[in-house]
Write a protein that holds these residues in place. Structure first.
Motif, mmCIF file in Angstrom:
data_model
loop_
_atom_site.group_PDB
_atom_site.id
_atom_site.type_symbol
_atom_site.label_atom_id
_atom_site.label_comp_id
_atom_site.label_asym_id
_atom_site.label_seq_id
_atom_site.Cartn_x
_atom_site.Cartn_y
_atom_site.Cartn_z
ATOM 1 N N PRO A 195 19.576 31.802 47.911
ATOM 2 C CA PRO A 195 20.676 31.556 48.854
ATOM 3 C C PRO A 195 21.440 30.262 48.551
ATOM 4 C CG PRO A 195 18.664 32.171 50.003
ATOM 5 C CD PRO A 195 18.277 31.917 48.573
ATOM 6 N N GLY A 196 22.733 30.317 48.829
ATOM 7 C CA GLY A 196 23.538 29.112 48.744
ATOM 8 C C GLY A 196 24.160 28.829 47.395
ATOM 9 N N LYS A 197 23.996 29.725 46.422
ATOM 10 C CA LYS A 197 24.576 29.495 45.098
ATOM 11 C C LYS A 197 26.097 29.688 45.178
ATOM 12 C CE LYS A 197 22.649 31.080 41.351
ATOM 13 N NZ LYS A 197 22.390 29.839 40.572
ATOM 14 N N LYS A 198 26.820 28.585 45.155
ATOM 15 C CA LYS A 198 28.266 28.647 45.336
ATOM 16 C C LYS A 198 28.963 29.348 44.178
ATOM 17 C CE LYS A 198 28.631 24.612 48.357
ATOM 18 N NZ LYS A 198 29.260 23.278 48.573
ATOM 19 N N ASP A 199 28.411 29.204 42.965
ATOM 20 C CA ASP A 199 29.038 29.866 41.830
ATOM 21 C C ASP A 199 28.968 31.383 41.978
ATOM 22 O OD1 ASP A 199 26.242 29.672 41.537
ATOM 23 O OD2 ASP A 199 26.355 29.927 39.365
ATOM 24 N N ILE A 200 27.884 31.880 42.541
ATOM 25 C CA ILE A 200 27.737 33.321 42.745
ATOM 26 C C ILE A 200 28.617 33.782 43.896
ATOM 27 C CG2 ILE A 200 26.131 35.175 43.271
ATOM 28 C CD1 ILE A 200 25.862 33.919 40.473
ATOM 29 N N GLN A 201 28.739 32.968 44.928
ATOM 30 C CA GLN A 201 29.662 33.292 46.022
ATOM 31 C C GLN A 201 31.083 33.440 45.492
ATOM 32 O OE1 GLN A 201 29.014 30.052 48.754
ATOM 33 N NE2 GLN A 201 27.065 30.855 49.506
ATOM 34 N N THR A 202 31.429 32.562 44.565
ATOM 35 C CA THR A 202 32.754 32.636 43.944
ATOM 36 C C THR A 202 32.905 33.893 43.109
ATOM 37 O OG1 THR A 202 32.929 30.216 43.867
ATOM 38 C CG2 THR A 202 34.356 31.464 42.383
ATOM 39 N N GLU A 203 31.851 34.258 42.365
ATOM 40 C CA GLU A 203 31.896 35.471 41.549
ATOM 41 C C GLU A 203 32.099 36.712 42.418
ATOM 42 O OE1 GLU A 203 32.154 35.956 38.452
ATOM 43 O OE2 GLU A 203 31.770 33.969 37.655
ATOM 44 N N ILE A 204 31.456 36.750 43.570
ATOM 45 C CA ILE A 204 31.620 37.886 44.482
ATOM 46 C C ILE A 204 33.071 37.985 44.946
ATOM 47 C CG2 ILE A 204 31.025 38.772 46.769
ATOM 48 C CD1 ILE A 204 28.201 37.663 46.333
ATOM 49 N N LYS A 205 33.638 36.864 45.335
ATOM 50 C CA LYS A 205 35.034 36.851 45.789
ATOM 51 C C LYS A 205 35.965 37.320 44.677
ATOM 52 C CE LYS A 205 34.394 33.094 49.150
ATOM 53 N NZ LYS A 205 34.722 31.680 49.469
ATOM 54 N N LYS A 206 35.734 36.838 43.457
ATOM 55 C CA LYS A 206 36.579 37.216 42.327
ATOM 56 C C LYS A 206 36.473 38.711 42.041
ATOM 57 C CE LYS A 206 36.097 34.642 38.680
ATOM 58 N NZ LYS A 206 35.419 33.738 37.695
ATOM 59 N N ALA A 207 35.242 39.232 42.034
ATOM 60 C CA ALA A 207 35.051 40.652 41.749
ATOM 61 C C ALA A 207 35.771 41.513 42.785
ATOM 62 C CB ALA A 207 33.561 40.984 41.705
ATOM 63 N N LYS A 208 35.715 41.110 44.047
ATOM 64 C CA LYS A 208 36.376 41.870 45.101
ATOM 65 C C LYS A 208 37.893 41.796 44.967
ATOM 66 C CE LYS A 208 32.677 41.644 48.567
ATOM 67 N NZ LYS A 208 32.270 41.129 49.902
ATOM 68 N N VAL A 209 38.396 40.640 44.589
ATOM 69 C CA VAL A 209 39.840 40.499 44.382
ATOM 70 C C VAL A 209 40.297 41.366 43.216
ATOM 71 C CG1 VAL A 209 41.657 38.905 43.637
ATOM 72 C CG2 VAL A 209 40.037 38.197 45.397
ATOM 73 N N TYR A 210 39.545 41.308 42.105
ATOM 74 C CA TYR A 210 39.884 42.143 40.952
ATOM 75 C C TYR A 210 39.883 43.623 41.340
ATOM 76 C CZ TYR A 210 38.897 38.016 38.026
ATOM 77 O OH TYR A 210 38.898 36.777 37.429
ATOM 78 N N ARG A 211 38.851 44.041 42.070
ATOM 79 C CA ARG A 211 38.735 45.448 42.488
ATOM 80 C C ARG A 211 39.886 45.847 43.393
ATOM 81 N NH1 ARG A 211 34.309 46.038 46.736
ATOM 82 N NH2 ARG A 211 36.026 45.092 47.897
ATOM 83 N N ASP A 212 40.201 45.006 44.352
ATOM 84 C CA ASP A 212 41.222 45.358 45.349
ATOM 85 C C ASP A 212 42.627 45.322 44.767
ATOM 86 O OD1 ASP A 212 39.144 45.608 47.098
ATOM 87 O OD2 ASP A 212 39.451 43.667 48.080
ATOM 88 N N ASN A 213 42.775 44.684 43.615
ATOM 89 C CA ASN A 213 44.113 44.600 42.998
ATOM 90 C C ASN A 213 44.285 45.556 41.821
ATOM 91 O OD1 ASN A 213 45.877 42.230 44.164
ATOM 92 N ND2 ASN A 213 43.769 41.502 44.190
ATOM 93 N N LEU A 214 43.343 46.474 41.662
ATOM 94 C CA LEU A 214 43.499 47.504 40.611
ATOM 95 C C LEU A 214 44.725 48.358 40.930
ATOM 96 C CD1 LEU A 214 39.777 48.615 40.212
ATOM 97 C CD2 LEU A 214 41.175 47.504 38.460
ATOM 98 N N LYS A 215 45.474 48.685 39.901
ATOM 99 C CA LYS A 215 46.698 49.457 40.101
ATOM 100 C C LYS A 215 46.486 50.917 39.694
ATOM 101 C CE LYS A 215 49.615 45.414 39.287
ATOM 102 N NZ LYS A 215 50.703 44.834 38.466
#
Length: 215
Positions: A195-215
Motif C-alpha cells: 500500500p501507498g506506492k505513489k508510482d503505482i498509483q500514478t501508473e493506474i491513473k495513466k493506464a485508465k487515461v490511455y484506455r479512456d482516450n482510445l479512438k
C-alpha cells in the motif's frame, strides 16, 4: 555501490539457486572459469562475469546455476537476446526456476519497447506477450512476489500502447482496452500487497487515461 554489491552477493547465495529455493555448498566450483565468473559477479563486473562464464561452456552447459549466472550477467550488460537464450536454457534445466522466468520476461519487455531497433510491430507484440507469459509463470510459482505483478502490469500497459496507437497496422481498440484493464488489475494487486506506492498509483491513473482516450 556497496548496496549493489550486497545485493549481488545475496543473489549468488539465494537466487542463483534453483527456482528461488536456496542451495548452498561448502566447496568451490571445480571449473576455474566458473570461479572467476562468481568473483566477477560479486565484484559487480558483469561484463567480465559473462566472459568467464561463457568460457565455462559447453562443459557447464547443463548446470542451471552456471547458466543462470551467465544469463543474469548478460542481462545486466544489455545483451538481452543472449540473456533470453541463456534464461531459456535455465528453464529447460529447471522448469521451477521462478527468477529465470522473471528475467526472461524483463528481457523480452525491454527488447519490445526499444525504439532505436528496427523491429516490426508484430514482433514487438510477440515479445510483449512472451513477457506476460513469463511473468504469469513466475506468479504461478510464487504469488507473493510483488515485482512479478508490477512488471506484468507494465507489460500489459506497453501492449496497450502498442495496440492502441491509431494509424498503425496493428491498431485494435478492443485488444488495447483489454490490455489496459489487465494492467490496472495487476497494479491494483501491487497496491494491495504494498500500500501507498505513489508510482503505482500514478501508473493506474495513466493506464485508465490511455484506455479512456482510445479512438
Amino acid at each position: 555501490m556497496e548496496r549493489v554489491k550486497s545485493g549481488i552477493v545475496m543473489a549468488l547465495l539465494c537466487v542463483v539457486v534453483m527456482g528461488g529455493h536456496a542451495q548452498t555448498t561448502e566447496t568451490a566450483p571445480s571449473n576455474p572459469y566458473v570461479r572467476l565468473g562468481q568473483k566477477a559477479l560479486i565484484d559487480g563486473d558483469f561484463k567480465a562475469a559473462a566472459g568467464h562464464l561463457q568460457k565455462a561452456l559447453p562443459a557447464e552447459a547443463n548446470d542451471p546455476n552456471v547458466m543462470y549466472m551467465l544469463a543474469y550477467s548478460q542481462y545486466q550488460i544489455g545483451e538481452y537476446r543472449k540473456a533470453l537464450d541463456s534464461f531459456s536454457k535455465v528453464i529447460e534445466l529447471r522448469p521451477d526456476h521462478e527468477s529465470a522466468y522473471y528475467y526472461r520476461g524483463k528481457a523480452s519487455n525491454i527488447l519490445a519497447v526499444q525504439t532505436d531497433k528496427k523491429i516490426s510491430s508484430t514482433n514487438r507484440e510477440k515479445m510483449l506477450n512472451d513477457a506476460i507469459v513469463n511473468y504469469t509463470k513466475a506468479i504461478e510459482l510464487n504469488g507473493e512476489d510483488v515485482k512479478y505483478y508490477q512488471n506484468r502490469g507494465i507489460a500489459y500497459r506497453d501492449l496497450g500502447i502498442l495496440r492502441g496507437t491509431s494509424g498503425t497496422a496493428n491498431y485494435d481498440k478492443e485488444v488495447a482496452a483489454d490490455a489496459y484493464n489487465k494492467s490496472v488489475i495487476d497494479f491494483e494487486q501491487v497496491l494491495a500487497m504494498s500500500p501507498g506506492k505513489k508510482d503505482i498509483q500514478t501508473e493506474i491513473k495513466k493506464a485508465k487515461v490511455y484506455r479512456d482516450n482510445l479512438k
